[in-house]
Design a protein around this motif. Structure first.
Motif, mmCIF file in Angstrom:
data_model
loop_
_atom_site.group_PDB
_atom_site.id
_atom_site.type_symbol
_atom_site.label_atom_id
_atom_site.label_comp_id
_atom_site.label_asym_id
_atom_site.label_seq_id
_atom_site.Cartn_x
_atom_site.Cartn_y
_atom_site.Cartn_z
ATOM 1 N N VAL A 47 64.581 -90.507 72.611
ATOM 2 C CA VAL A 47 64.834 -90.802 74.022
ATOM 3 C C VAL A 47 65.017 -92.306 74.231
ATOM 4 O O VAL A 47 65.933 -92.747 74.934
ATOM 5 N N ALA A 48 64.168 -93.097 73.601
ATOM 6 C CA ALA A 48 64.262 -94.557 73.734
ATOM 7 C C ALA A 48 65.604 -95.084 73.217
ATOM 8 O O ALA A 48 66.102 -96.104 73.704
ATOM 9 N N LEU A 83 58.462 -96.948 65.221
ATOM 10 C CA LEU A 83 57.219 -96.900 65.993
ATOM 11 C C LEU A 83 56.463 -98.210 65.863
ATOM 12 O O LEU A 83 55.898 -98.709 66.831
ATOM 13 N N GLY A 98 60.111 -89.212 71.338
ATOM 14 C CA GLY A 98 60.017 -90.461 72.090
ATOM 15 C C GLY A 98 60.970 -91.522 71.566
ATOM 16 O O GLY A 98 61.617 -92.237 72.341
ATOM 17 N N ALA A 125 56.517 -85.119 68.718
ATOM 18 C CA ALA A 125 56.489 -85.827 70.002
ATOM 19 C C ALA A 125 56.846 -87.303 69.810
ATOM 20 O O ALA A 125 57.598 -87.883 70.605
ATOM 21 N N ALA A 126 56.323 -87.913 68.762
ATOM 22 C CA ALA A 126 56.648 -89.319 68.484
ATOM 23 C C ALA A 126 58.134 -89.469 68.177
ATOM 24 O O ALA A 126 58.790 -90.399 68.656
#
Length: 128
Positions: free
Chosen positions: A40-41, A119, A37, A33-34
């Protein structure tokens, strides 16, 4: 008179594969999931069948992992241009193993990107 540049082809979205390995399914879900993310970013697209994981410790040889072999297949078929991992150790636990797998991917036009530093940047706002 200035030379005219030829028209450029529209830029294709970057196709990525997400990969994580851990014996705990909850941990793997969180890592994927990270990674999703981050993809997508960045405006990257996760390839069909490109969220891949293995239920194992990182010390297990990558080529004995079914998920990693699926990822290698995506690279062979040229369906991905980036492999996004939580940390580079997910590819290979020792330098020699990591380097061999990285070379395999690189020879197929695939780059390896670790989510971990991105991250950190996202969490601290350095990415804005």
């Amino acid at each position: 008179m200035f030379p005219i540049d030829p028209p450029r082809a529209p830029r294709q979205p970057t196709a990525v594969a997400l990969y994580a390995a851990d014996p705990d399914p909850g941990t793997v879900r969180g890592m994927l999931a990270a990674a999703a993310g981050v993809a997508v970013a960045r405006g990257w697209t996760v390839a069909d069948g490109g969220a891949v994981s293995d239920d194992c410790l990182l010390t297990q040889a990558p080529q004995t992992r079914p998920g990693w072999n699926r990822l290698r297949e995506l690279a062979e078929l040229r369906r991905i241009t980036i492999v996004l991992v939580p940390a580079l150790g997910h590819i290979g636990f020792t330098w020699a193993v990591w380097l061999a797998e990285q070379r395999f991917l690189h020879c197929r036009g695939v780059s390896v990107v670790s989510v971990e530093p991105m991250l950190d940047a996202i969490m601290t706002g350095e990415n804005r």
